[in-house]
Scaffold this motif. Structure first.
Motif: not given
Length: 141
Positions: A36-38, A98-111
């Motif tokens: 969701d780009d917003s 995902i190869n390790a737990y926990p894994t944290l990933k951030f996705k910026p708006a519009g990307s």
């Protein structure tokens, strides 16, 4: 289908309600929610059946819940989510595994690009990371 098998995405059922401040993400709705780009989206990929020994943080899920609570009043602009990575597949549109737990990933708006989080698992460090990388402009007082 011309004798060809189509891949089936492994997914838990979509939750009927999302009453918590942390969004319970499942494979079937990954693209709809994360792309969701917003919205800025921060996802914890976890494996509940694994036992973690983490001296830096005694209870990682409590800190993630606190992060969700921290941004609850702006959840129309940022989603703090968790996904059971053992019970839910990532769609083919995602360029990582995902190869390790926990894994944290951030996705910026519009990307559609993800930023890996490798920092401390304290609430303060997570908030600082979000505020550095978020594209939406909200004001916390």
């Amino acid at each position: 289908m011309n004798g060809k098998l189509l891949p089936k995405l492994k997914s838990q059922p979509i939750p009927e309600t999302q009453d918590e401040s942390v969004f319970n993400l499942v494979g079937e709705e990954f693209e709809e929610v994360v792309f969701d780009d917003s919205k800025d989206v921060f996802v914890e990929f976890y494996a509940p059946s694994f036992v973690f020994v983490c001296f830096a943080l005694a209870n990682p899920s409590a800190t993630w819940d606190s992060l969700g609570d921290y941004y609850a009043d702006v959840n129309d602009q940022i989603v703090i989510a968790k996904m059971d990575a053992l019970e839910n597949d990532l769609p083919g549109s995602v360029s990582f595994h995902i190869n390790a737990y926990p894994t944290l990933k951030f996705k910026p708006a519009g990307s559609h690009e993800f930023i890996d989080y490798y920092g401390d698992r304290t609430l303060e460090s997570l908030v600082s990371f979000v505020e550095e990388h978020a594209m939406n402009d909200w004001h916390r007082y």
